[in-house]
Scaffold this active site. Structure first.
Site, PDB file in Angstrom:
ATOM      1  N   ASP A   1       2.779  -3.903 -20.918  1.00  0.00           N
ATOM      2  CA  ASP A   1       3.695  -4.946 -20.410  1.00  0.00           C
ATOM      3  C   ASP A   1       3.328  -5.362 -18.984  1.00  0.00           C
ATOM      4  O   ASP A   1       3.131  -6.536 -18.679  1.00  0.00           O
ATOM      5  CB  ASP A   1       5.134  -4.405 -20.361  1.00  0.00           C
TER       6      ASP A   1
ATOM      7  N   TYR B   1      10.191 -11.796 -21.468  1.00  0.00           N
ATOM      8  CA  TYR B   1      11.134 -10.751 -21.069  1.00  0.00           C
ATOM      9  C   TYR B   1      12.076 -11.227 -19.957  1.00  0.00           C
ATOM     10  O   TYR B   1      11.710 -12.057 -19.115  1.00  0.00           O
ATOM     11  CB  TYR B   1      10.359  -9.533 -20.573  1.00  0.00           C
TER      12      TYR B   1
ATOM     13  N   HIS C   1       0.854  -1.203   0.000  1.00  0.00           N
ATOM     14  CA  HIS C   1       0.000   0.000   0.000  1.00  0.00           C
ATOM     15  C   HIS C   1       0.879   1.238   0.000  1.00  0.00           C
ATOM     16  O   HIS C   1       1.856   1.321   0.766  1.00  0.00           O
ATOM     17  CB  HIS C   1      -0.896   0.022   1.236  1.00  0.00           C
TER      18      HIS C   1
ATOM     19  N   HIS D   1      -8.048   7.479  -1.721  1.00  0.00           N
ATOM     20  CA  HIS D   1      -7.114   6.978  -0.715  1.00  0.00           C
ATOM     21  C   HIS D   1      -5.712   6.768  -1.280  1.00  0.00           C
ATOM     22  O   HIS D   1      -4.801   7.520  -0.968  1.00  0.00           O
ATOM     23  CB  HIS D   1      -7.663   5.672  -0.136  1.00  0.00           C
TER      24      HIS D   1
ATOM     25  N   HIS E   1       0.731   5.830  -0.868  1.00  0.00           N
ATOM     26  CA  HIS E   1      -0.013   7.029  -1.272  1.00  0.00           C
ATOM     27  C   HIS E   1       0.812   7.765  -2.328  1.00  0.00           C
ATOM     28  O   HIS E   1       0.929   8.978  -2.310  1.00  0.00           O
ATOM     29  CB  HIS E   1      -0.226   7.944  -0.073  1.00  0.00           C
TER      30      HIS E   1
HETATM   31  O1  LIG Z   1      -3.414   4.972   4.693  1.00  0.00           O
HETATM   32  C1  LIG Z   1      -3.068   5.007   5.870  1.00  0.00           C
HETATM   33  C2  LIG Z   1      -3.571   6.008   6.804  1.00  0.00           C
HETATM   34  O2  LIG Z   1      -4.668   6.639   6.182  1.00  0.00           O
HETATM   35  C3  LIG Z   1      -2.058   4.008   6.369  1.00  0.00           C
HETATM   36  O3  LIG Z   1      -1.994   2.962   5.432  1.00  0.00           O
HETATM   37  C4  LIG Z   1      -0.658   4.601   6.440  1.00  0.00           C
HETATM   38  O4  LIG Z   1      -0.308   4.962   5.112  1.00  0.00           O
HETATM   39  C5  LIG Z   1       0.347   3.601   6.969  1.00  0.00           C
HETATM   40  O5  LIG Z   1      -0.132   3.123   8.190  1.00  0.00           O
HETATM   41  P1  LIG Z   1       0.721   2.063   9.050  1.00  0.00           P
HETATM   42  O6  LIG Z   1       1.062   0.884   8.137  1.00  0.00           O
HETATM   43  O7  LIG Z   1       1.992   2.752   9.526  1.00  0.00           O
HETATM   44  O8  LIG Z   1      -0.209   1.682  10.178  1.00  0.00           O
END
Ligand SMILES: O=C(CO)[C@@H](O)[C@H](O)COP(=O)(O)O
Length: 240
Positions: free
Chosen positions: A133, A227, A108, A173, A110
């Site tokens: 790709d 590849y 995950h 998000h 941002h």
């Molecule tokens: O998106 C969020 C908060 O909105 C979390 O995913 C933080 O980006 C990371 O949180 P931790 O893994 O440190 O709890």
């Protein structure tokens, strides 16, 4: 004395090392700021995964403070790191592992350009061969979901299950990616931000030229199956 067999403990130790090290790739590629984002890795053959501790500085992350969790997202007591709280996205990662057996890693971020597309609720269209790709087409948008229960995980699975893309833009998000292992999921996050940026910049200059679907299919097939070096996955680099 481990509560696991020697072979399982060896597997756990390796995933701990991998997941701790791979968090450094998120900062290296500038996909996260401060303590944002997270990486997890499934223990092969076990109903277990490793994820980062919540809110801990990237410089302080290490194999022995990664947190071992069950696929229900519960911390395994008495294991290294279990004295800390796991990532706030643990429930989402756990939901993906419970519902997508072929997924070995979840990431995950941002990251800036991809999250800007998420803020608009717009999928990233496939107009560059590098995206064909890596993602085999557009990068889809998942539903708006509040952190803290299964809703983010449910949105990831509903969007990606059966989809070529290993990345999803969760509306308002940010990015979640999946992979056959944690390294593959990190690669998807790196490439997602790259194509998000290129496509955004291209759009500033005017309409984009389509790639015919059969060419997208051919590019995806070549990159996924030809590849790179024999015996290594696409873009796996050295097999070391
Ligand atoms: O998106 C969020 C908060 O909105 C979390 O995913 C933080 O980006 C990371 O949180 P931790 O893994 O440190 O709890």
């Amino acid at each position: 004395m481990s509560q696991f067999s020697a072979s399982v403990q060896e597997a756990i130790d390796k995933i701990r090392e991998d997941v701790a090290r791979l968090h450094g790739e998120l900062t290296r590629y500038e996909l996260v700021v401060w303590t944002g984002g997270n990486v997890s890795g499934r223990i092969p053959g076990e109903d277990l995964f490793v994820i980062k501790p919540s809110g801990v500085a990237y410089d302080d992350l290490a194999a022995d403070n990664m947190i071992l969790c069950t696929l229900d997202g519960e911390v395994v007591p008495g294991t290294p790191g279990s004295d800390r709280s796991p990532s706030s996205d643990t429930a989402a990662h756990a939901y993906v592992y419970r519902n997508m057996d072929n997924v070995g890693g979840v990431v995950h971020t941002h990251s800036t350009y991809a999250t800007a597309w998420a803020a608009r609720g717009q999928e990233i269209p496939c107009h560059i061969t590098g995206m064909a790709d890596e993602f085999g087409g557009p990068i889809p948008v998942g539903p708006f979901a509040i952190i803290g229960d299964d809703s983010i995980g449910r949105g990831i699975v509903a969007t990606l299950d059966g989809h070529r893309s290993r990345a999803v833009l969760m509306q308002n998000h940010g990015v979640f990616t999946i992979g056959k292992d944690a390294k593959d999921a990190v690669k998807a996050a790196v490439m997602c931000e790259d194509v998000a940026r290129t496509t955004h910049i291209a759009l500033q200059g005017g309409p984009l030229i389509d790639i015919p679907q059969d060419k997208i299919d051919a590019l995806f097939d070549r990159y996924q199956n030809v590849y790179g070096q024999p015996g290594t996955a696409a873009g796996e680099g050295d097999s070391k």
